[in-house]
Motif scaffolding. Structure first.
Motif, PDB file in Angstrom:
ATOM      1  N   HIS A   1       0.602  -0.761  -0.041  1.00  0.00           N
ATOM      2  CA  HIS A   1       0.459  -0.235   0.045  1.00  0.00           C
ATOM      3  C   HIS A   1       0.839   1.168  -0.355  1.00  0.00           C
TER       4      HIS A   1
ATOM      5  N   THR B   1      -6.900   4.003   3.928  1.00  0.00           N
ATOM      6  CA  THR B   1      -6.327   2.606   4.203  1.00  0.00           C
ATOM      7  C   THR B   1      -7.067   1.628   4.555  1.00  0.00           C
TER       8      THR B   1
ATOM      9  N   TYR C   1       2.620  -1.591   4.608  1.00  0.00           N
ATOM     10  CA  TYR C   1       2.955   0.152   4.434  1.00  0.00           C
ATOM     11  C   TYR C   1       3.845   0.590   4.500  1.00  0.00           C
TER      12      TYR C   1
END
Length: 253
Positions: free
Chosen positions: A68, A80, A97
């Protein structure tokens, strides 16, 4: 890996470095984007919108790993949470992330949004890895380009940065993506710390320009954090090798 790695933010500054690195590692890549793209070898494109929650299910379908990278200064936590909710339901085995150093220390909206997104990932129930990185050289260059358009350049002396090369961040993220979930890993910063006046002067020098700098105070809680170096990780961080000077020599003519 036989299943594709789902990548958000695949067309951004970081994503453009990550995609070829994943392909070189033999991975199939699926990029989630708001716009339609023509597929290329080894890269699929899924159309969707993380903020609206559209197209996420089909993008996640069949992916065991989600990287991500997509950022939204105001809505990072919302986008998110939309992504990891679907990832959890789909049985994704690893979410990676990218966040920012001092997400939990700097009282500014951008940092708070990043911290909220970090919590969304860690609370999702999906095994996860989060890397906090310093500001990219690319971002610093953009900011300085705007600041130095003024006849007199504001230079907040309290601000120190340790900018990092986006290619080095991309390489680290690919390593983490291909490894096991590791939680919050050591921060990644550049090899040198610079004051904002130093950054401005170096940029003007490379551009062959001379302009006066005016000190700008930073009051309040934000100023206290920056004066104390709370936006930096000076111990325990992994350090890149490419300096701001290396980047300038390559990018500014």
């Amino acid at each position: 890996m036989t299943s594709p790695i789902l990548l958000t933010g695949g067309t951004g500054t970081l994503g453009r470095h990550v995609v070829p690195l994943l392909r070189d590692a033999g991975c199939e890549v699926r990029v989630l984007s708001r716009r339609a793209h023509q597929p290329v070898e080894g890269v699929q494109y899924a159309t969707g919108d993380l903020l609206k929650g559209e197209g996420i299910e089909s993008a996640v379908d069949g992916a065991e790993v989600v990287l991500h990278l997509a950022g939204d200064a105001k809505n990072d936590e919302v986008t998110t949470r939309n992504l990891v909710r679907v990832a959890s339901q789909a049985g994704v085995r690893h979410v990676v992330y990218i966040s920012v150093i001092a997400a939990d220390r700097v009282p500014l909206g951008y940092f708070r949004a990043k911290l909220g997104a970090e919590r969304a990932v860690s609370e999702s129930g999906v095994p996860w890895t989060t890397l906090r990185a310093a500001q990219f050289h690319d971002l610093v260059l953009t900011v300085l380009g705007k600041m130095t358009k003024l006849p007199v350049v504001p230079a907040p002396g309290a601000v120190r940065l340790q900018p990092v090369d986006s290619r080095e961040v991309a390489a680290r993220l690919v390593e983490l993506t291909l490894d096991k979930p590791a939680g919050l890993v050591p921060d990644l910063a550049g090899p040198k710390v610079y004051s904002m006046p130093d950054l401005v002067r170096s940029y003007l020098r490379v551009r062959g320009q001379r302009k006066p700098l005016v000190p700008v105070p930073m009051p309040g809680k934000v100023g206290r954090v920056y004066r104390a170096g709370g936006n930096l990780t000076l111990e325990g961080a992994d350090l890149g090798e490419r300096t701001w000077e290396d980047f300038l020599a390559e990018r500014v003519r």
